[in-house]
Design a protein around this motif. Structure first.
Motif, short mmCIF file in Angstrom:
data_model
loop_
_atom_site.label_atom_id
_atom_site.label_comp_id
_atom_site.label_asym_id
_atom_site.label_seq_id
_atom_site.Cartn_x
_atom_site.Cartn_y
_atom_site.Cartn_z
N LYS A 131 45.18 48.77 46.69
CA LYS A 131 45.61 48.67 45.58
C LYS A 131 44.14 48.24 44.72
O LYS A 131 43.46 47.41 45.18
CB LYS A 131 46.35 47.41 45.36
N GLU A 144 42.03 46.49 41.88
CA GLU A 144 42.14 45.46 40.64
C GLU A 144 40.84 45.10 39.81
O GLU A 144 39.84 45.04 40.64
CB GLU A 144 42.61 44.02 41.34
N ARG A 145 40.92 45.54 38.64
CA ARG A 145 39.73 45.21 38.09
C ARG A 145 39.48 43.85 37.81
O ARG A 145 39.99 42.87 37.72
CB ARG A 145 40.07 45.49 36.45
N THR A 146 37.96 43.62 38.03
CA THR A 146 37.49 42.20 37.74
C THR A 146 36.52 41.80 36.63
O THR A 146 36.38 40.77 36.25
CB THR A 146 36.97 41.81 39.30
N PRO A 201 42.34 48.27 32.24
CA PRO A 201 43.25 47.50 33.28
C PRO A 201 43.57 48.67 34.36
O PRO A 201 43.64 49.70 33.91
CB PRO A 201 44.47 47.48 32.60
N TYR A 221 46.17 48.98 36.37
CA TYR A 221 47.64 48.90 36.96
C TYR A 221 47.88 50.32 37.37
O TYR A 221 47.98 51.29 36.76
CB TYR A 221 48.38 48.50 35.76
N ARG A 251 45.49 53.56 42.82
CA ARG A 251 45.37 53.24 44.34
C ARG A 251 44.17 53.90 44.68
O ARG A 251 44.17 55.20 44.32
CB ARG A 251 46.63 53.67 44.96
N ARG A 256 35.09 43.91 47.66
CA ARG A 256 34.62 43.72 46.26
C ARG A 256 33.97 45.17 46.02
O ARG A 256 33.29 45.68 46.97
CB ARG A 256 33.88 42.58 46.26
N PHE A 290 35.61 45.47 40.36
CA PHE A 290 36.86 45.59 40.86
C PHE A 290 36.96 45.13 42.45
O PHE A 290 35.99 44.96 43.12
CB PHE A 290 37.37 47.03 40.96
N ARG A 294 42.57 45.68 47.47
CA ARG A 294 43.59 44.74 48.24
C ARG A 294 44.56 45.90 49.20
O ARG A 294 44.99 46.60 48.75
CB ARG A 294 44.44 43.75 47.64
N GLU A 333 47.36 47.74 50.66
CA GLU A 333 48.92 47.75 50.47
C GLU A 333 49.65 47.41 51.70
O GLU A 333 49.12 47.64 52.82
CB GLU A 333 49.29 49.07 49.99
#
Length: 94
Positions: free
Chosen positions: A9, A11-13, A19, A21, A24, A72, A85, A88, A90
């Motif tokens: 997954k 995730e934007r940081t 975004p 969402y 993958r 990261r 980003f 993580r 899944e």
């Protein structure tokens, strides 16, 4: 099986990334793809801890660093960073 194999997954940081969402990254050995939901994925080659995109996205590279149970990442284009980003794993993905 490589350490990056599996589904991740995204995730934007930070930075200019939208975004993420539903985004993958699916990796198997030396190849993978970044997918948004059911849409066709953007293919890349895995070179160490870097993901080098192919085709029309040539020049884009995601540079990864281990962080806890995930990674990261720095999104770059021709060597210049434009976003950050996190990856993580899944659940159930190996």
């Amino acid at each position: 099986m490589g350490e990056l194999d599996g589904t991740w997954k995204v995730e934007r940081t930070a930075g200019l990334l939208p975004p993420l969402y539903g985004v993958r990254k699916r990796i198997e050995g030396s190849r993978g793809e970044t997918k948004l939901g059911p849409l066709p994925g953007a293919p890349f080659d895995v070179v160490g801890l870097s993901l080098h995109y192919r085709g029309p996205l040539r020049g884009f590279v995601d540079v990864l660093e281990r962080e806890g149970d995930g990674y990261r990442g720095r999104a770059t284009f021709r060597g210049r960073e434009y976003g950050r980003f996190a990856l993580r794993r899944e659940r159930g993905s190996t």
